[in-house]
Scaffold this motif. Sequence first.
Motif, mmCIF file in Angstrom:
data_model
loop_
_atom_site.group_PDB
_atom_site.id
_atom_site.type_symbol
_atom_site.label_atom_id
_atom_site.label_comp_id
_atom_site.label_asym_id
_atom_site.label_seq_id
_atom_site.Cartn_x
_atom_site.Cartn_y
_atom_site.Cartn_z
ATOM 1 N N GLY A 189 52.449 36.614 2.247
ATOM 2 C CA GLY A 189 52.377 35.876 3.543
ATOM 3 C C GLY A 189 51.137 36.344 4.175
ATOM 4 N N MET A 190 50.886 37.818 4.602
ATOM 5 C CA MET A 190 49.712 38.328 5.466
ATOM 6 C C MET A 190 49.374 39.505 4.810
ATOM 7 S SD MET A 190 51.825 37.927 9.113
ATOM 8 C CE MET A 190 53.376 38.431 8.508
ATOM 9 N N LEU A 191 47.928 39.908 5.160
ATOM 10 C CA LEU A 191 47.391 41.156 4.827
ATOM 11 C C LEU A 191 46.157 40.929 5.271
ATOM 12 C CD1 LEU A 191 46.068 41.237 1.047
ATOM 13 C CD2 LEU A 191 45.995 39.083 2.448
ATOM 14 N N ASN A 192 45.617 42.367 5.570
ATOM 15 C CA ASN A 192 44.319 42.506 6.011
ATOM 16 C C ASN A 192 43.220 42.352 4.887
ATOM 17 O OD1 ASN A 192 45.123 43.325 8.883
ATOM 18 N ND2 ASN A 192 45.867 45.045 8.030
ATOM 19 N N GLY A 193 42.245 41.703 5.162
ATOM 20 C CA GLY A 193 41.134 41.249 4.103
ATOM 21 C C GLY A 193 39.671 41.271 4.530
ATOM 22 N N HIS A 194 38.921 41.511 3.588
ATOM 23 C CA HIS A 194 37.570 41.374 3.917
ATOM 24 C C HIS A 194 36.687 40.144 3.610
ATOM 25 C CE1 HIS A 194 36.938 42.815 -0.140
ATOM 26 N NE2 HIS A 194 37.566 43.869 0.285
ATOM 27 N N PRO A 195 35.655 39.850 3.698
ATOM 28 C CA PRO A 195 35.253 38.596 3.242
ATOM 29 C C PRO A 195 35.147 38.115 1.722
ATOM 30 C CG PRO A 195 33.466 39.653 4.930
ATOM 31 C CD PRO A 195 34.674 40.700 4.537
ATOM 32 N N THR A 196 35.109 39.191 1.048
ATOM 33 C CA THR A 196 35.150 38.578 -0.408
ATOM 34 C C THR A 196 36.366 37.956 -0.722
ATOM 35 O OG1 THR A 196 35.861 40.898 -1.000
ATOM 36 C CG2 THR A 196 33.581 40.682 -1.186
ATOM 37 N N LEU A 197 37.351 38.490 -0.062
ATOM 38 C CA LEU A 197 38.532 37.598 -0.460
ATOM 39 C C LEU A 197 38.811 36.198 -0.235
ATOM 40 C CD1 LEU A 197 41.809 37.862 -0.980
ATOM 41 C CD2 LEU A 197 42.359 38.337 1.254
ATOM 42 N N MET A 198 37.970 35.681 0.740
ATOM 43 C CA MET A 198 37.741 34.263 0.812
ATOM 44 C C MET A 198 37.350 33.376 -0.509
ATOM 45 S SD MET A 198 35.693 33.696 4.202
ATOM 46 C CE MET A 198 34.276 34.331 3.793
ATOM 47 N N GLY A 199 36.459 33.928 -1.042
ATOM 48 C CA GLY A 199 36.030 33.281 -2.412
ATOM 49 C C GLY A 199 37.008 33.165 -3.462
ATOM 50 N N ALA A 200 37.884 34.470 -3.636
ATOM 51 C CA ALA A 200 38.721 34.418 -4.469
ATOM 52 C C ALA A 200 39.769 33.724 -4.238
ATOM 53 C CB ALA A 200 39.467 36.068 -4.630
ATOM 54 N N ALA A 201 40.277 33.488 -3.063
ATOM 55 C CA ALA A 201 41.358 32.702 -2.446
ATOM 56 C C ALA A 201 41.086 31.147 -2.669
ATOM 57 C CB ALA A 201 41.754 32.929 -1.130
ATOM 58 N N GLN A 202 39.596 30.627 -2.453
ATOM 59 C CA GLN A 202 39.572 29.450 -2.605
ATOM 60 C C GLN A 202 39.483 29.141 -4.125
ATOM 61 O OE1 GLN A 202 35.401 29.666 -0.718
ATOM 62 N NE2 GLN A 202 36.371 29.687 1.166
#
Length: 407
Positions: A253-266
Amino acid sequence: MGLTMSLSGCGTSGESEEVTLRLVAADYGDGAKNSSQKYWDEVVSAFQKDHPDIKVDVDVESWKNVDGKVAKMVKDDDAPDMAQIGAYADYAVHKKLYSADDVLSIPVQADFLPSLTAAGEVNRIQYGMPFAASTRLLFYNKTLFKNAGLTPPTTWKELQEDAQALKNRGVKYPFALPLGREEAQAETFMWMLSGGSGLTDNIDSYTLDSPQNQSTFTWLRDQLVGKGLTGPVAPGELDRADAFSAFTRGEVGMLNGHPTLMGAAQAAGVDYGMVPMPGKDGKAKSTMGVTDWMMAFKQHGHRKQISQFLDFVYSEKNVTKFSDEYNLLPVTDSASHAMSVDSKHTDLREFLRELPNSQLYPAGKLSWAQVSASLKQEIGSAVKPGGNPESVLTHIQREAAAEENAE
């Protein structure tokens, strides 16, 4: 992350002897297709068009190996001219490095974000030069939030309530809390800042066992872990990479993340949102920033050539290109502005806004390496059922003081 920049006025006029510079750099790619070797090859090729007498050999190594390789080279009395790795303080203290004043022009130094410059100092002299940066935001799964009728939290109380609602709907990890040994020091630092304290105070003394930090980890133990809101894996056993993978599978549901997580999630088709890390009673006053470092070694005496090369490396074009390739944040004002007004980087704007006021690890302290290792080893036990945050934090604080006294 940290390369340096150089003296644009340091020419080599009248000199025809060819010089070869050696740079050892970390690989930010995840395979041959986007290896950092490709980036550096392009940079070197462009540089050598105007500087045919300066060759630059770049050896790109994985993050697993790069720090060790440089350490061995220095130990073998064969230091590279430049290294772009994770830590600089030990080399600076032992007088192996040029200072930033030695190899950076005034315009280049002035272009660095001030918070990153300060983090590169030992005894108020800058040796570590930031190369690329990152900060953290709270990521949340929009689909899971929509299904539960939730809005992103702005306080700890709201975060706990949202996590409880997600748990009630069967979400596997309502809030993923990775305090495993991979990167526990990062999650720890984020929560310390969120609770109003941090790793150090204004005079750079450790405050690991401050009352605020003890209160923060007591809250995590009782209100998240103790209520079963952090998922099936104990926080002390959960690594960040595994938490990120679970997020891309739609299990978090939630976690702290850095910008590289955006690409993986997309890439995984996860509809996500990002908000600043909640504080105890509202938005946290600051967030955690991270940078890796470039440093220039004195051993072979190539100061002028190093300066010319780094001046080129830190051009707005090259800083922006590297940041764009790896979803990282630029370390200079000029590149930050260029990315913030580019519609292509809309997703990075919140990270860019947070970076100038972020707080970084105390990388200029020799003791930090051991303190970081202690946090990775021990902090997970502070939040387990029956854990004692005061005892754990006091023990790490004492270890930190012993390391400080040994320097």
